[in-house]
Design a protein around this motif. Sequence first.
Motif, PDB file in Angstrom:
ATOM      1  N   ALA A 256      -9.076  -6.639  -4.199  1.00  0.00           N
ATOM      2  CA  ALA A 256      -8.323  -5.441  -4.396  1.00  0.00           C
ATOM      3  C   ALA A 256      -6.972  -3.867  -3.866  1.00  0.00           C
ATOM      4  O   ALA A 256      -6.954  -4.144  -5.539  1.00  0.00           O
ATOM      5  CB  ALA A 256      -8.510  -4.744  -2.267  1.00  0.00           C
ATOM      6  N   TYR A 257      -6.039  -5.720  -3.654  1.00  0.00           N
ATOM      7  CA  TYR A 257      -4.975  -5.956  -4.331  1.00  0.00           C
ATOM      8  C   TYR A 257      -4.520  -6.478  -5.293  1.00  0.00           C
ATOM      9  O   TYR A 257      -3.897  -5.192  -6.380  1.00  0.00           O
ATOM     10  CB  TYR A 257      -3.963  -6.433  -3.173  1.00  0.00           C
ATOM     11  CG  TYR A 257      -3.441  -5.930  -2.035  1.00  0.00           C
ATOM     12  CD1 TYR A 257      -2.070  -5.026  -1.830  1.00  0.00           C
ATOM     13  CD2 TYR A 257      -4.189  -6.101  -0.712  1.00  0.00           C
ATOM     14  CE1 TYR A 257      -1.963  -4.522  -0.628  1.00  0.00           C
ATOM     15  CE2 TYR A 257      -3.746  -5.411   0.202  1.00  0.00           C
ATOM     16  CZ  TYR A 257      -2.578  -4.915   0.141  1.00  0.00           C
ATOM     17  OH  TYR A 257      -2.265  -3.900   1.057  1.00  0.00           O
TER      18      TYR A 257
ATOM     19  N   GLY B 233       2.809  -2.545  -9.997  1.00  0.00           N
ATOM     20  CA  GLY B 233       1.279  -3.206 -10.753  1.00  0.00           C
ATOM     21  C   GLY B 233       1.393  -4.494 -10.187  1.00  0.00           C
ATOM     22  O   GLY B 233       0.626  -5.203  -9.948  1.00  0.00           O
TER      23      GLY B 233
ATOM     24  N   SER C  42      -9.839   0.838  -6.553  1.00  0.00           N
ATOM     25  CA  SER C  42      -9.032   0.013  -5.528  1.00  0.00           C
ATOM     26  C   SER C  42      -8.008   0.335  -3.987  1.00  0.00           C
ATOM     27  O   SER C  42      -8.483  -0.870  -2.939  1.00  0.00           O
ATOM     28  CB  SER C  42      -8.044  -1.178  -6.688  1.00  0.00           C
ATOM     29  OG  SER C  42      -8.832  -1.629  -7.530  1.00  0.00           O
ATOM     30  N   VAL C  43      -7.472   0.660  -4.017  1.00  0.00           N
ATOM     31  CA  VAL C  43      -6.427   1.655  -2.737  1.00  0.00           C
ATOM     32  C   VAL C  43      -7.801   2.287  -2.312  1.00  0.00           C
ATOM     33  O   VAL C  43      -7.348   2.209  -1.074  1.00  0.00           O
ATOM     34  CB  VAL C  43      -5.387   2.347  -3.238  1.00  0.00           C
ATOM     35  CG1 VAL C  43      -4.604   3.287  -2.385  1.00  0.00           C
ATOM     36  CG2 VAL C  43      -4.495   2.293  -3.957  1.00  0.00           C
TER      37      VAL C  43
ATOM     38  N   ARG D   1       1.097  -1.306  -0.048  1.00  0.00           N
ATOM     39  CA  ARG D   1      -0.037   0.097  -0.439  1.00  0.00           C
ATOM     40  C   ARG D   1       1.358   1.510   0.205  1.00  0.00           C
ATOM     41  O   ARG D   1       0.333   2.057  -0.842  1.00  0.00           O
ATOM     42  CB  ARG D   1      -0.990   0.071   1.482  1.00  0.00           C
ATOM     43  CG  ARG D   1      -1.645   1.365   0.996  1.00  0.00           C
ATOM     44  CD  ARG D   1      -2.736   1.076   0.213  1.00  0.00           C
ATOM     45  NE  ARG D   1      -3.302   2.706   0.508  1.00  0.00           N
ATOM     46  CZ  ARG D   1      -3.343   3.944   0.441  1.00  0.00           C
ATOM     47  NH1 ARG D   1      -1.604   4.071  -0.459  1.00  0.00           N
ATOM     48  NH2 ARG D   1      -3.622   4.982   0.248  1.00  0.00           N
TER      49      ARG D   1
ATOM     50  N   TRP E 138       2.406   2.019  -3.425  1.00  0.00           N
ATOM     51  CA  TRP E 138       0.942   2.458  -4.298  1.00  0.00           C
ATOM     52  C   TRP E 138       1.188   4.258  -4.384  1.00  0.00           C
ATOM     53  O   TRP E 138       1.245   4.781  -4.902  1.00  0.00           O
ATOM     54  CB  TRP E 138      -0.143   1.941  -3.348  1.00  0.00           C
ATOM     55  CG  TRP E 138      -0.704   2.216  -5.457  1.00  0.00           C
ATOM     56  CD1 TRP E 138      -0.549   1.322  -6.824  1.00  0.00           C
ATOM     57  CD2 TRP E 138      -1.579   3.456  -5.724  1.00  0.00           C
ATOM     58  NE1 TRP E 138      -2.506   2.851  -7.081  1.00  0.00           N
ATOM     59  CE2 TRP E 138      -2.545   3.255  -6.551  1.00  0.00           C
ATOM     60  CE3 TRP E 138      -1.761   4.395  -4.235  1.00  0.00           C
ATOM     61  CZ2 TRP E 138      -2.777   4.419  -6.571  1.00  0.00           C
ATOM     62  CZ3 TRP E 138      -3.041   5.985  -4.801  1.00  0.00           C
ATOM     63  CH2 TRP E 138      -3.237   5.291  -5.631  1.00  0.00           C
TER      64      TRP E 138
ATOM     65  N   SER F  12      -7.031   2.330 -10.465  1.00  0.00           N
ATOM     66  CA  SER F  12      -6.313   1.496  -9.527  1.00  0.00           C
ATOM     67  C   SER F  12      -6.508   2.651  -7.859  1.00  0.00           C
ATOM     68  O   SER F  12      -6.551   1.531  -7.042  1.00  0.00           O
ATOM     69  CB  SER F  12      -5.041   1.714  -9.981  1.00  0.00           C
ATOM     70  OG  SER F  12      -4.164   1.659  -8.952  1.00  0.00           O
ATOM     71  N   ALA F  13      -7.065   3.977  -8.097  1.00  0.00           N
ATOM     72  CA  ALA F  13      -7.017   4.705  -7.112  1.00  0.00           C
ATOM     73  C   ALA F  13      -8.393   4.508  -5.822  1.00  0.00           C
ATOM     74  O   ALA F  13      -8.539   4.033  -4.746  1.00  0.00           O
ATOM     75  CB  ALA F  13      -6.720   5.647  -7.105  1.00  0.00           C
TER      76      ALA F  13
ATOM     77  N   SER G  39      -7.576  11.308  -6.518  1.00  0.00           N
ATOM     78  CA  SER G  39      -7.009   9.835  -5.815  1.00  0.00           C
ATOM     79  C   SER G  39      -7.103  10.112  -4.344  1.00  0.00           C
ATOM     80  O   SER G  39      -7.823   9.069  -3.055  1.00  0.00           O
ATOM     81  CB  SER G  39      -5.772   9.722  -5.917  1.00  0.00           C
ATOM     82  OG  SER G  39      -5.540   8.870  -7.404  1.00  0.00           O
TER      83      SER G  39
ATOM     84  N   CYS H 206      -6.254  -2.998  -7.758  1.00  0.00           N
ATOM     85  CA  CYS H 206      -5.001  -1.999  -7.666  1.00  0.00           C
ATOM     86  C   CYS H 206      -3.983  -2.419  -8.503  1.00  0.00           C
ATOM     87  O   CYS H 206      -3.681  -1.576  -9.796  1.00  0.00           O
ATOM     88  CB  CYS H 206      -4.897  -1.877  -6.271  1.00  0.00           C
ATOM     89  SG  CYS H 206      -3.526  -1.399  -6.189  1.00  0.00           S
TER      90      CYS H 206
ATOM     91  N   ALA I 119      -2.955  -0.817 -12.344  1.00  0.00           N
ATOM     92  CA  ALA I 119      -1.442   0.284 -12.153  1.00  0.00           C
ATOM     93  C   ALA I 119      -0.533  -0.315 -13.648  1.00  0.00           C
ATOM     94  O   ALA I 119      -0.064   0.491 -13.536  1.00  0.00           O
ATOM     95  CB  ALA I 119      -0.981  -0.036 -10.961  1.00  0.00           C
TER      96      ALA I 119
END
Length: 378
Positions: free
Chosen positions: A269-270, A361, A301-302, A211, A214, A298-299, A243, A273, A277
Amino acid sequence: MWTLGLSYAVSTFARCLPISIIPTIALGRLGDPGLVSALYMGTSCLSLAAGIALPRLLPRIGLAGTLIACALLGISCWLTFLIPGLVSLFAGLTLYVLMVLFFENASNMAVLGLIPRRDHKAYESRRVMLAAPSYMLGPVIGTAMQDHGLVALVFASMAACTCLAPVLVAISAGTTERLARMRHPSHKGFALRNFLASARLRAAWILAIGRAMWCQMLFVYTPLLAVSLGVDLVQAGILISLSSGLLLGAPLWEGLTRKLGLRRFMALAYTICGLFACVAGFLAQHSFGLFAAAMFASAVSVSAIDSVANTPVLRAVRARDAARMIPVYNTFREAAQVFPAGAYAVLLIFFDLQYIFVATGLGLVGIAWFCRLLPRRA
């Protein structure tokens, strides 16, 4: 629960107020961006070492002592940055890094001591939501004050927040006597060895590093990519702000987390994400707009990952072990600055900047494998 979350938001605001002006102060005193990078690398290594050493200190001083240390570090940082010179610069940055580290430890110790285990997930999503305005507004307010010649006021405001946050924790605890009783006994054995012996703690640490990687990719390499493509930095700034603003929606993921379970939710989620990416990296050569769209996906999912926040480590640590295990866990931020930075430096020797996003990613997709070690239930 809300008061404790507000204390974290206040401490986050204290951290974010000077976060964008400290590099400019360092550049003004050192005169070379390379020396500024070396300064930050040195303090990150120092923070890593402190994270390993704190398990011997925190059990002795308890939560109350840790909160007092946070306030003292904030006040000392304020006064030190007012002194001109290189020595005071290094000392001030070191105090700032230690202040952030102590606050992170105090926050997690308070959660384990004051919030029932069954409520950790709900608390974490609310904590992230309350902290979102601090992340979004802190750097803007700090730089605006700097533009008006109010640098001293920035650090004074930071120090005031570091004194207010412990008061809010005390209010959440109900009585100062309860805080004083939250002292954790020392246990035999080296904390790092005990930490590494737990598969769930190892997984929580690796997920947190992913995390943080990212975030580093977004905040550092997105503006650099915009410059390399000849794009206005304002566009990169808008992407970063949007984001960051997704943190406000962290509580919205609670229902899906309960439905899927913590393990499957985090793995999904990972993976998503990381894939977006990668797509962003490949699209960057065609259009910054397409790159920004993939990065925003991607954000999203973050924001799902952030809704869980520190739940994996909170579920893996007993309250009586918090003062020993939490400091080791909280080294993830510094580890994400030191280790990936070296890998990125090597990568850029052979590849263009856009492949930073592809590599990060792929790393996140690989990190998703460690989600199998998490508890099934949220």
